[in-house]
Design a protein around this motif. Structure first.
Motif, short mmCIF file in Angstrom:
data_model
loop_
_atom_site.label_atom_id
_atom_site.label_comp_id
_atom_site.label_asym_id
_atom_site.label_seq_id
_atom_site.Cartn_x
_atom_site.Cartn_y
_atom_site.Cartn_z
N ALA A 83 -1.13 -9.83 -10.11
CA ALA A 83 0.26 -9.39 -10.07
C ALA A 83 0.31 -7.88 -10.20
O ALA A 83 -0.50 -7.28 -10.91
CB ALA A 83 1.04 -10.05 -11.20
N THR A 84 1.25 -7.25 -9.51
CA THR A 84 1.31 -5.79 -9.53
C THR A 84 1.70 -5.22 -10.88
O THR A 84 1.51 -4.03 -11.11
CB THR A 84 2.30 -5.27 -8.46
OG1 THR A 84 3.56 -5.90 -8.66
CG2 THR A 84 1.78 -5.56 -7.07
N ASN A 85 2.22 -6.05 -11.78
CA ASN A 85 2.54 -5.55 -13.11
C ASN A 85 1.46 -5.91 -14.13
O ASN A 85 1.64 -5.67 -15.32
CB ASN A 85 3.90 -6.09 -13.57
CG ASN A 85 3.92 -7.59 -13.67
OD1 ASN A 85 2.98 -8.27 -13.24
ND2 ASN A 85 4.99 -8.14 -14.21
N SER A 86 0.34 -6.43 -13.68
CA SER A 86 -0.74 -6.80 -14.62
C SER A 86 -1.60 -5.58 -14.95
O SER A 86 -1.72 -4.64 -14.16
CB SER A 86 -1.61 -7.90 -14.03
OG SER A 86 -2.38 -7.40 -12.96
N ALA A 87 -2.21 -5.62 -16.10
CA ALA A 87 -3.10 -4.53 -16.54
C ALA A 87 -4.30 -4.41 -15.60
O ALA A 87 -4.75 -3.30 -15.31
CB ALA A 87 -3.56 -4.76 -17.97
N ALA A 88 -4.80 -5.54 -15.11
CA ALA A 88 -5.96 -5.51 -14.21
C ALA A 88 -5.62 -4.78 -12.91
O ALA A 88 -6.43 -3.98 -12.41
CB ALA A 88 -6.43 -6.93 -13.92
N TRP A 89 -4.42 -5.04 -12.33
CA TRP A 89 -4.04 -4.35 -11.09
C TRP A 89 -3.82 -2.87 -11.36
O TRP A 89 -4.24 -2.04 -10.56
CB TRP A 89 -2.79 -4.97 -10.47
CG TRP A 89 -2.30 -4.13 -9.32
CD1 TRP A 89 -1.24 -3.29 -9.29
CD2 TRP A 89 -2.92 -4.02 -8.02
NE1 TRP A 89 -1.15 -2.67 -8.08
CE2 TRP A 89 -2.16 -3.10 -7.28
CE3 TRP A 89 -4.02 -4.62 -7.43
CZ2 TRP A 89 -2.48 -2.77 -5.96
CZ3 TRP A 89 -4.33 -4.28 -6.12
CH2 TRP A 89 -3.57 -3.37 -5.40
N ARG A 90 -3.17 -2.51 -12.46
CA ARG A 90 -2.95 -1.10 -12.77
C ARG A 90 -4.26 -0.35 -12.93
O ARG A 90 -4.39 0.79 -12.47
CB ARG A 90 -2.08 -0.96 -14.02
CG ARG A 90 -0.63 -1.37 -13.79
CD ARG A 90 0.28 -0.94 -14.92
NE ARG A 90 -0.16 -1.40 -16.22
CZ ARG A 90 0.26 -2.51 -16.80
NH1 ARG A 90 1.12 -3.28 -16.21
NH2 ARG A 90 -0.18 -2.85 -18.01
N LYS A 91 -5.27 -0.99 -13.52
CA LYS A 91 -6.58 -0.37 -13.69
C LYS A 91 -7.26 -0.20 -12.33
O LYS A 91 -7.81 0.87 -12.03
CB LYS A 91 -7.44 -1.22 -14.61
CG LYS A 91 -8.75 -0.60 -14.98
CD LYS A 91 -9.49 -1.45 -16.00
CE LYS A 91 -10.79 -0.82 -16.42
NZ LYS A 91 -11.50 -1.62 -17.41
N LEU A 92 -7.21 -1.23 -11.49
CA LEU A 92 -7.81 -1.17 -10.16
C LEU A 92 -7.12 -0.10 -9.31
O LEU A 92 -7.77 0.67 -8.60
CB LEU A 92 -7.71 -2.54 -9.48
CG LEU A 92 -8.36 -2.69 -8.12
CD1 LEU A 92 -9.85 -2.40 -8.18
CD2 LEU A 92 -8.11 -4.11 -7.59
#
Length: 109
Positions: free
Chosen positions: A32-41
């Motif tokens: 999801a675009t609001n997930s911490a994993a996506w923000r880190k990537l």
């Protein structure tokens, strides 16, 4: 000074009737675009290549603000499938590929 203590009001349901969750754009994503994993990537991609790839190919220097899936497959988050784009280029690509902002691509027009 308030006249009375605030009252608890439960939040209204946030279901969207016109777009079932199983078909929504966010539901099809691997992250999801609001997930911490996506923000880190996203931060990794923008740090490695801070300029818009499409603008740079035209000789224009513009900072990238979006991370886009090259082949449009939101389930493939491999670094080779991610590219940095500026907001206008990302909007242009999105509109061209899927009819714009998550809508179904229009055919026959």
């Amino acid at each position: 000074m308030p006249r009375s203590a605030p009252k608890h009001r439960p939040a209204a349901p946030t279901t969207r009737r016109h777009c079932p969750p199983e078909k929504s754009r966010q539901a099809r994503r691997a992250l999801a675009t609001n997930s911490a994993a996506w923000r880190k990537l996203r931060a990794v991609v923008l740090a490695a290549e801070p300029l818009c790839r499409w603008c740079r190919s035209k000789g224009v220097i513009r900072a990238a603000s979006c991370v886009d899936h090259v082949n449009g497959d939101a389930t493939n988050n491999d670094l080779t499938n991610l590219q940095p784009l500026c907001s206008p280029c990302h909007s242009r690509k999105t509109a061209k590929e899927d009819g714009g902002f998550g809508n179904q691509k229009r055919t026959g027009q």
